[in-house]
Design a protein around this motif. Structure first.
Motif, PDB file in Angstrom:
ATOM      1  N   TRP A 215       0.825  -1.209   0.000  1.00  0.00           N
ATOM      2  CA  TRP A 215       0.000   0.000   0.000  1.00  0.00           C
ATOM      3  C   TRP A 215       0.867   1.270   0.000  1.00  0.00           C
ATOM      4  CZ3 TRP A 215      -5.222  -0.047  -0.582  1.00  0.00           C
ATOM      5  CH2 TRP A 215      -5.896   1.151  -0.385  1.00  0.00           C
ATOM      6  N   ASN A 216       2.013   1.202   0.672  1.00  0.00           N
ATOM      7  CA  ASN A 216       2.874   2.380   0.792  1.00  0.00           C
ATOM      8  C   ASN A 216       3.970   2.440  -0.260  1.00  0.00           C
ATOM      9  OD1 ASN A 216       1.500   3.227   3.128  1.00  0.00           O
ATOM     10  ND2 ASN A 216       2.780   1.926   4.428  1.00  0.00           N
ATOM     11  N   ASP A 217       4.058   1.446  -1.133  1.00  0.00           N
ATOM     12  CA  ASP A 217       5.128   1.415  -2.128  1.00  0.00           C
ATOM     13  C   ASP A 217       5.005   2.605  -3.072  1.00  0.00           C
ATOM     14  OD1 ASP A 217       7.308   0.613  -3.560  1.00  0.00           O
ATOM     15  OD2 ASP A 217       6.256  -0.960  -4.678  1.00  0.00           O
ATOM     16  N   LEU A 218       6.121   3.278  -3.296  1.00  0.00           N
ATOM     17  CA  LEU A 218       6.129   4.466  -4.146  1.00  0.00           C
ATOM     18  C   LEU A 218       7.107   4.344  -5.314  1.00  0.00           C
ATOM     19  CD1 LEU A 218       5.340   7.410  -4.778  1.00  0.00           C
ATOM     20  CD2 LEU A 218       7.111   8.145  -3.167  1.00  0.00           C
ATOM     21  N   LEU A 219       8.307   3.845  -5.058  1.00  0.00           N
ATOM     22  CA  LEU A 219       9.357   3.854  -6.074  1.00  0.00           C
ATOM     23  C   LEU A 219       8.975   3.040  -7.298  1.00  0.00           C
ATOM     24  CD1 LEU A 219      12.201   4.614  -7.000  1.00  0.00           C
ATOM     25  CD2 LEU A 219      13.059   2.601  -5.770  1.00  0.00           C
ATOM     26  N   TRP A 220       8.579   1.781  -7.092  1.00  0.00           N
ATOM     27  CA  TRP A 220       8.286   0.925  -8.242  1.00  0.00           C
ATOM     28  C   TRP A 220       7.062   1.408  -9.039  1.00  0.00           C
ATOM     29  CZ3 TRP A 220      10.373  -2.180 -11.483  1.00  0.00           C
ATOM     30  CH2 TRP A 220       9.593  -3.032 -12.266  1.00  0.00           C
ATOM     31  N   PRO A 221       5.921   1.738  -8.422  1.00  0.00           N
ATOM     32  CA  PRO A 221       4.805   2.274  -9.213  1.00  0.00           C
ATOM     33  C   PRO A 221       5.151   3.576  -9.931  1.00  0.00           C
ATOM     34  CG  PRO A 221       4.038   1.566  -7.070  1.00  0.00           C
ATOM     35  CD  PRO A 221       5.534   1.533  -7.019  1.00  0.00           C
ATOM     36  N   LEU A 222       6.015   4.382  -9.340  1.00  0.00           N
ATOM     37  CA  LEU A 222       6.405   5.631  -9.973  1.00  0.00           C
ATOM     38  C   LEU A 222       7.212   5.383 -11.242  1.00  0.00           C
ATOM     39  CD1 LEU A 222       6.252   8.723  -9.541  1.00  0.00           C
ATOM     40  CD2 LEU A 222       8.450   8.563  -8.362  1.00  0.00           C
ATOM     41  N   ILE A 223       7.932   4.266 -11.297  1.00  0.00           N
ATOM     42  CA  ILE A 223       8.779   3.947 -12.446  1.00  0.00           C
ATOM     43  C   ILE A 223       7.975   3.325 -13.586  1.00  0.00           C
ATOM     44  CG2 ILE A 223      10.692   2.469 -13.228  1.00  0.00           C
ATOM     45  CD1 ILE A 223      11.952   2.879 -10.501  1.00  0.00           C
ATOM     46  N   VAL A 224       7.061   2.436 -13.270  1.00  0.00           N
ATOM     47  CA  VAL A 224       6.396   1.646 -14.318  1.00  0.00           C
ATOM     48  C   VAL A 224       5.082   2.253 -14.791  1.00  0.00           C
ATOM     49  CG1 VAL A 224       7.453  -0.501 -13.596  1.00  0.00           C
ATOM     50  CG2 VAL A 224       5.271   0.181 -12.596  1.00  0.00           C
ATOM     51  N   THR A 225       4.608   3.336 -14.177  1.00  0.00           N
ATOM     52  CA  THR A 225       3.347   3.945 -14.596  1.00  0.00           C
ATOM     53  C   THR A 225       3.553   5.424 -14.898  1.00  0.00           C
ATOM     54  OG1 THR A 225       2.730   4.388 -12.285  1.00  0.00           O
ATOM     55  CG2 THR A 225       1.932   2.337 -13.278  1.00  0.00           C
ATOM     56  N   THR A 226       2.934   5.859 -15.981  1.00  0.00           N
ATOM     57  CA  THR A 226       2.921   7.279 -16.357  1.00  0.00           C
ATOM     58  C   THR A 226       1.496   7.803 -16.524  1.00  0.00           C
ATOM     59  OG1 THR A 226       3.155   6.668 -18.700  1.00  0.00           O
ATOM     60  CG2 THR A 226       5.175   7.187 -17.477  1.00  0.00           C
ATOM     61  N   ASP A 227       0.554   6.913 -16.723  1.00  0.00           N
ATOM     62  CA  ASP A 227      -0.845   7.289 -16.869  1.00  0.00           C
ATOM     63  C   ASP A 227      -1.482   7.366 -15.486  1.00  0.00           C
ATOM     64  OD1 ASP A 227      -3.432   7.760 -17.590  1.00  0.00           O
ATOM     65  OD2 ASP A 227      -3.733   5.867 -18.657  1.00  0.00           O
ATOM     66  N   THR A 228      -2.148   8.473 -15.211  1.00  0.00           N
ATOM     67  CA  THR A 228      -2.771   8.644 -13.893  1.00  0.00           C
ATOM     68  C   THR A 228      -3.853   7.612 -13.626  1.00  0.00           C
ATOM     69  OG1 THR A 228      -4.301  10.276 -14.847  1.00  0.00           O
ATOM     70  CG2 THR A 228      -2.286  11.112 -13.817  1.00  0.00           C
ATOM     71  N   ARG A 229      -4.441   7.044 -14.669  1.00  0.00           N
ATOM     72  CA  ARG A 229      -5.478   6.035 -14.492  1.00  0.00           C
ATOM     73  C   ARG A 229      -4.904   4.680 -14.086  1.00  0.00           C
ATOM     74  NH1 ARG A 229     -10.053   8.822 -14.200  1.00  0.00           N
ATOM     75  NH2 ARG A 229     -11.150   6.856 -14.591  1.00  0.00           N
ATOM     76  N   LYS A 230      -3.589   4.532 -14.177  1.00  0.00           N
ATOM     77  CA  LYS A 230      -2.933   3.282 -13.796  1.00  0.00           C
ATOM     78  C   LYS A 230      -2.126   3.419 -12.504  1.00  0.00           C
ATOM     79  CE  LYS A 230      -4.392   1.528 -17.669  1.00  0.00           C
ATOM     80  NZ  LYS A 230      -5.503   0.544 -17.691  1.00  0.00           N
ATOM     81  N   MET A 231      -2.052   4.588 -11.962  1.00  0.00           N
ATOM     82  CA  MET A 231      -1.236   4.833 -10.773  1.00  0.00           C
ATOM     83  C   MET A 231      -1.990   4.448  -9.505  1.00  0.00           C
ATOM     84  SD  MET A 231       0.450   8.558 -11.596  1.00  0.00           S
ATOM     85  CE  MET A 231       1.580   8.802 -12.962  1.00  0.00           C
ATOM     86  N   PRO A 232      -1.280   3.977  -8.479  1.00  0.00           N
ATOM     87  CA  PRO A 232      -1.903   3.778  -7.170  1.00  0.00           C
ATOM     88  C   PRO A 232      -1.965   5.086  -6.404  1.00  0.00           C
ATOM     89  CG  PRO A 232       0.360   3.043  -7.092  1.00  0.00           C
ATOM     90  CD  PRO A 232       0.107   3.464  -8.512  1.00  0.00           C
ATOM     91  N   LEU A 233      -2.555   5.047  -5.228  1.00  0.00           N
ATOM     92  CA  LEU A 233      -2.723   6.258  -4.425  1.00  0.00           C
ATOM     93  C   LEU A 233      -1.395   6.849  -3.980  1.00  0.00           C
ATOM     94  CD1 LEU A 233      -5.780   5.720  -2.059  1.00  0.00           C
ATOM     95  CD2 LEU A 233      -5.437   7.529  -3.739  1.00  0.00           C
ATOM     96  N   SER A 234      -0.406   6.017  -3.710  1.00  0.00           N
ATOM     97  CA  SER A 234       0.878   6.536  -3.240  1.00  0.00           C
ATOM     98  C   SER A 234       1.497   7.479  -4.259  1.00  0.00           C
ATOM     99  CB  SER A 234       1.834   5.375  -2.953  1.00  0.00           C
ATOM    100  OG  SER A 234       1.989   4.556  -4.108  1.00  0.00           O
ATOM    101  N   VAL A 235       1.419   7.131  -5.538  1.00  0.00           N
ATOM    102  CA  VAL A 235       1.964   7.999  -6.594  1.00  0.00           C
ATOM    103  C   VAL A 235       1.067   9.212  -6.800  1.00  0.00           C
ATOM    104  CG1 VAL A 235       2.691   8.101  -9.011  1.00  0.00           C
ATOM    105  CG2 VAL A 235       3.026   6.004  -7.693  1.00  0.00           C
ATOM    106  N   GLY A 236      -0.240   9.018  -6.728  1.00  0.00           N
ATOM    107  CA  GLY A 236      -1.157  10.136  -6.899  1.00  0.00           C
ATOM    108  C   GLY A 236      -0.986  11.196  -5.832  1.00  0.00           C
ATOM    109  N   LEU A 237      -0.828  10.772  -4.589  1.00  0.00           N
ATOM    110  CA  LEU A 237      -0.618  11.735  -3.518  1.00  0.00           C
ATOM    111  C   LEU A 237       0.723  12.434  -3.650  1.00  0.00           C
ATOM    112  CD1 LEU A 237      -2.018   9.716  -0.486  1.00  0.00           C
ATOM    113  CD2 LEU A 237      -3.100  11.618  -1.686  1.00  0.00           C
ATOM    114  N   ALA A 238       1.745  11.714  -4.122  1.00  0.00           N
ATOM    115  CA  ALA A 238       3.050  12.342  -4.333  1.00  0.00           C
ATOM    116  C   ALA A 238       2.974  13.422  -5.402  1.00  0.00           C
ATOM    117  CB  ALA A 238       4.089  11.292  -4.722  1.00  0.00           C
ATOM    118  N   SER A 239       2.074  13.262  -6.371  1.00  0.00           N
ATOM    119  CA  SER A 239       1.938  14.272  -7.423  1.00  0.00           C
ATOM    120  C   SER A 239       1.302  15.557  -6.907  1.00  0.00           C
ATOM    121  CB  SER A 239       1.104  13.712  -8.580  1.00  0.00           C
ATOM    122  OG  SER A 239      -0.237  13.457  -8.159  1.00  0.00           O
ATOM    123  N   LEU A 240       0.669  15.522  -5.731  1.00  0.00           N
ATOM    124  CA  LEU A 240       0.090  16.740  -5.164  1.00  0.00           C
ATOM    125  C   LEU A 240       1.155  17.680  -4.611  1.00  0.00           C
ATOM    126  CD1 LEU A 240      -3.006  15.307  -3.244  1.00  0.00           C
ATOM    127  CD2 LEU A 240      -2.990  16.491  -5.446  1.00  0.00           C
TER     128      LEU A 240
END
Length: 284
Positions: A215-240
């Motif tokens: 749930w808290n993973d950030l590094l790996w989802p940030l690397i493999v996803t660029t589309d906001t519709r495929k990102m988890p919450l950890s990456v979405g909150l980091a974009s704020l």
């Protein structure tokens, strides 16, 4: 009278020691809960209030609009669903695969078992960041970049989970297996019907730990996803978080909403988590 004095002197240090221990634990709990309380209060403040010097504890006016701004600024429901899929996919796969490997290392005698288990443990010595590039190349070759399965596929197996459950399987009595073999059960049947139900505390411990990490993973989802519709919450909150300015009340509101499911899951399963970790270290 002398005996009563001796008893009184023996009881008093214990009472004072107990009071001191509980006072220390209460103080430590307040310190640990401080950031969480500050997060809750900040989520109801305005940008002006969080910049005040000296800072204020309670907001002048409780702003519930910060929570609605989170849902307007992000595809929150989609990201929440992606986080659930990521966490459930990793957790379920690890519980199955790690328990099978752990049972084999703990209960099945085969050539090279100790050497192979040592190789598994050596993975724990490698920093996770060193594995990012090869994992990325594998996901890229499979054509899964910027997809939801790419979030959880590399985390479906864990050397730590194998070690944790192996220690738990070692603590179970061998007589259960011997009785099952006499009844004609094969190793797979023994694992699934006898040993796995008995390993429930260990599975609960591994499950909640894997759920938290996923749930808290950030590094790996940030690397493999660029589309906001495929990102988890950890990456979405980091974009704020902006480069120059950040709307911290909205960020704290989103973080609080994102952490509530994990907090509820931990509260429900905390007894099993403690039991699983305690029992896993009873035998080496």
């Amino acid at each position: 009278m002398s005996e009563q004095k001796v008893i009184t002197r023996a009881v008093r240090p214990r009472r004072f020691g107990s009071v001191g221990t509980h006072a220390f634990l209460v103080g430590a709990a307040l310190v640990l809960a401080g950031p969480f309380v500050w997060e809750i209060l900040t989520s109801f403040k305005s940008l002006t209030e969080i910049a005040q010097v000296p800072p204020t504890l309670l907001p002048e006016r409780w702003r519930f609009s910060n929570y609605t701004d989170v849902f307007h600024g992000l595809p929150f429901s989609t990201m929440f669903l992606n986080s659930v899929i990521n966490a459930v996919g990793r957790t379920g796969a690890q519980l199955l695969l790690c328990s099978m490997a752990a049972y084999a290392f703990a209960r099945i005698d085969f050539p090279g078992r100790k050497v192979l288990f040592g190789i598994f443990l050596s993975v724990l010595l490698v920093p996770a960041q060193l594995l990012v590039i090869p994992q990325y190349q594998i996901i890229q070759s499979m054509g899964l970049l910027n997809t939801v399965p790419a979030l959880f596929l590399p985390g479906m197996f864990s050397a730590f989970g194998t070690f944790l459950l192996r220690q738990f399987f070692l603590s179970l009595p061998a007589e259960l297996e011997e009785a099952a073999r006499l009844d004609g059960a094969n190793p797979l049947r023994i694992y699934w019907s006898i040993m796995l139900p008995l390993a429930r505390p260990g599975l609960m411990a591994l499950g909640i730990l894997t759920l938290l990490w996923s749930w808290n993973d950030l590094l790996w989802p940030l690397i493999v996803t660029t589309d906001t519709r495929k990102m988890p919450l950890s990456v979405g909150l980091a974009s704020l978080q902006g480069q120059y300015t950040t709307n911290y009340p909205v960020l704290m509101a989103g973080s609080l909403v994102a952490t509530l499911p994990v907090i509820v899951a931990f509260i429900i399963t905390q007894k099993h988590v403690i039991e699983g970790i305690a029992f896993s270290g009873t035998k080496g």
